[in-house]
Design a protein around this motif. Sequence first.
Motif, mmCIF file in Angstrom:
data_model
loop_
_atom_site.group_PDB
_atom_site.id
_atom_site.type_symbol
_atom_site.label_atom_id
_atom_site.label_comp_id
_atom_site.label_asym_id
_atom_site.label_seq_id
_atom_site.Cartn_x
_atom_site.Cartn_y
_atom_site.Cartn_z
ATOM 1 N N LEU A 88 -32.067 -41.103 -51.660
ATOM 2 C CA LEU A 88 -30.767 -41.423 -50.439
ATOM 3 C C LEU A 88 -30.656 -40.203 -49.827
ATOM 4 C CD1 LEU A 88 -28.016 -43.543 -52.740
ATOM 5 C CD2 LEU A 88 -30.034 -44.233 -50.958
ATOM 6 N N PRO A 89 -30.204 -39.991 -48.747
ATOM 7 C CA PRO A 89 -30.218 -38.654 -48.125
ATOM 8 C C PRO A 89 -28.333 -38.150 -49.294
ATOM 9 C CG PRO A 89 -29.931 -40.285 -46.376
ATOM 10 C CD PRO A 89 -30.297 -41.464 -47.966
ATOM 11 N N LEU A 90 -28.428 -36.355 -48.820
ATOM 12 C CA LEU A 90 -28.032 -35.477 -49.492
ATOM 13 C C LEU A 90 -26.391 -35.451 -48.768
ATOM 14 C CD1 LEU A 90 -30.012 -33.342 -51.710
ATOM 15 C CD2 LEU A 90 -28.828 -35.087 -53.035
ATOM 16 N N PRO A 91 -25.121 -35.627 -49.303
ATOM 17 C CA PRO A 91 -23.910 -35.981 -48.632
ATOM 18 C C PRO A 91 -23.794 -34.160 -48.558
ATOM 19 C CG PRO A 91 -23.415 -37.131 -51.112
ATOM 20 C CD PRO A 91 -25.174 -36.623 -50.795
ATOM 21 N N GLY A 92 -24.552 -33.497 -48.902
ATOM 22 C CA GLY A 92 -24.107 -32.283 -50.052
ATOM 23 C C GLY A 92 -25.248 -31.162 -49.612
ATOM 24 N N PRO A 93 -25.788 -29.940 -49.515
ATOM 25 C CA PRO A 93 -26.516 -28.776 -49.375
ATOM 26 C C PRO A 93 -27.545 -29.715 -51.538
ATOM 27 C CG PRO A 93 -25.049 -28.131 -50.908
ATOM 28 C CD PRO A 93 -23.980 -28.793 -50.404
ATOM 29 N N PRO A 94 -28.433 -28.657 -50.761
ATOM 30 C CA PRO A 94 -29.798 -29.542 -52.951
ATOM 31 C C PRO A 94 -28.963 -28.902 -53.347
ATOM 32 C CG PRO A 94 -31.075 -28.833 -50.787
ATOM 33 C CD PRO A 94 -29.380 -28.592 -50.287
ATOM 34 N N LEU A 95 -28.851 -29.667 -54.624
ATOM 35 C CA LEU A 95 -29.190 -29.179 -55.950
ATOM 36 C C LEU A 95 -30.197 -28.693 -56.651
ATOM 37 C CD1 LEU A 95 -26.616 -28.461 -58.019
ATOM 38 C CD2 LEU A 95 -27.123 -30.869 -59.425
ATOM 39 N N THR A 96 -29.773 -27.502 -57.204
ATOM 40 C CA THR A 96 -30.944 -27.448 -58.176
ATOM 41 C C THR A 96 -30.719 -25.948 -59.438
ATOM 42 O OG1 THR A 96 -31.222 -24.765 -57.089
ATOM 43 C CG2 THR A 96 -32.846 -26.700 -56.008
ATOM 44 N N ARG A 97 -31.674 -26.645 -60.064
ATOM 45 C CA ARG A 97 -31.262 -25.845 -61.617
ATOM 46 C C ARG A 97 -32.815 -25.030 -61.739
ATOM 47 N NH1 ARG A 97 -27.228 -28.141 -65.913
ATOM 48 N NH2 ARG A 97 -27.754 -25.757 -66.718
ATOM 49 N N GLU A 98 -32.516 -23.786 -62.878
ATOM 50 C CA GLU A 98 -33.840 -22.901 -63.563
ATOM 51 C C GLU A 98 -33.757 -23.405 -65.323
ATOM 52 O OE1 GLU A 98 -32.950 -19.284 -63.220
ATOM 53 O OE2 GLU A 98 -33.788 -19.069 -60.544
ATOM 54 N N ALA A 99 -35.126 -24.104 -64.879
ATOM 55 C CA ALA A 99 -35.596 -24.205 -66.565
ATOM 56 C C ALA A 99 -36.377 -22.904 -67.271
ATOM 57 C CB ALA A 99 -36.550 -25.492 -66.526
ATOM 58 N N TRP A 100 -35.852 -22.432 -68.957
ATOM 59 C CA TRP A 100 -35.956 -21.817 -69.091
ATOM 60 C C TRP A 100 -36.863 -21.969 -70.577
ATOM 61 C CZ3 TRP A 100 -35.905 -16.234 -67.326
ATOM 62 C CH2 TRP A 100 -35.179 -16.048 -66.911
ATOM 63 N N LEU A 101 -37.910 -20.641 -70.817
ATOM 64 C CA LEU A 101 -38.544 -20.851 -71.906
ATOM 65 C C LEU A 101 -37.887 -19.804 -72.882
ATOM 66 C CD1 LEU A 101 -40.706 -22.163 -73.434
ATOM 67 C CD2 LEU A 101 -42.562 -21.090 -72.748
ATOM 68 N N LEU A 102 -37.873 -19.779 -73.865
ATOM 69 C CA LEU A 102 -36.458 -18.822 -74.436
ATOM 70 C C LEU A 102 -38.014 -18.392 -76.239
ATOM 71 C CD1 LEU A 102 -32.692 -19.578 -74.499
ATOM 72 C CD2 LEU A 102 -34.717 -18.672 -72.425
ATOM 73 N N VAL A 103 -37.478 -17.458 -76.150
ATOM 74 C CA VAL A 103 -38.481 -17.367 -77.175
ATOM 75 C C VAL A 103 -38.061 -16.131 -78.157
ATOM 76 C CG1 VAL A 103 -40.427 -16.073 -76.701
ATOM 77 C CG2 VAL A 103 -40.519 -16.916 -79.228
ATOM 78 N N HIS A 104 -37.679 -16.258 -79.984
ATOM 79 C CA HIS A 104 -37.371 -14.602 -80.186
ATOM 80 C C HIS A 104 -38.212 -13.936 -80.275
ATOM 81 C CE1 HIS A 104 -35.450 -12.176 -83.567
ATOM 82 N NE2 HIS A 104 -34.429 -12.386 -83.068
#
Length: 280
Positions: free
Chosen positions: A235-251
């Motif tokens: 559907l068309p978005l009623p607001g600005p697009p949402l994005t999130r960042e995926a991070w790879l973590l390691v000790h």
Amino acid sequence: MDWDDLRVFLELARRGSLSAAARALRLSHATVGRRLTALEAALGRTLVERRPDGYRLTDEGEAVRALAEAMDDRAQAIRRREGSGGGLSGTVRLTMTQALADRFLIPRLGPLRAAHPDLDLEIITDNRALSLARREADLAIRLARPQHGDLIGRRLATLGYGLYAAPDAPDALVGYDETLADLPEAAWLAQHGGGRRVAFRANSVLGQMAAAVAGFGAALLPCMLAEGEPGLLRLPLPGPPLTREAWLLVHRDRKDVPRVRAVIDHLTSLFERERARLEG
């Protein structure tokens, strides 16, 4: 004094209950209780107060816990050195959300298995922040930048989100339950949902997607999951697009272990190849 007794006490101090410590250590309640009693007898001190709502440390218990934590940190640092000179065999434990594991990553791990047939993978789908320092996992994929000083983070991808619904869905929303109201996805719906009724709530992305397919309303979903899903329209978005960042973590103590490095390299390459799908 037996180190195993101290280890059991430390887990009890962290978890706050006998049952939780027993589950974490994979021991019986009786064994955890005996270990605690033995430690108190060896030290000649009462370390915990047994209360109806759980266990609370005494002042002496707090002092012993601080010393035990320091000992455990050093022991874990030694353990993280295990396998640093080994080949591409053994187990690598990777934690992430269930949706990312089941619907994206696991189906794409075939080339890694073919390249390193002696490498064993253990995927832990858990929303808790499992401790990389204590070897609860070797690697983690999380939707947030690392905050711990001993963790090294690499941004894998930007995840795009879209609004999806069944063709005959009512003018309603599918959202998160109140325990997850602080998530960016929940905040976006609250701000841009136009006050529409939330007809279905779930604490998982896969549950929300299933509810959207069932016709409860529109759900804000990662494009990598929902795009092309039978029964869903974007559907068309009623607001600005949402994005999130995926991070790879390691000790940092594990990053150069060959088997861990092999998985890091595979994941980095995989997420780069799938960038368009992930961004939506």
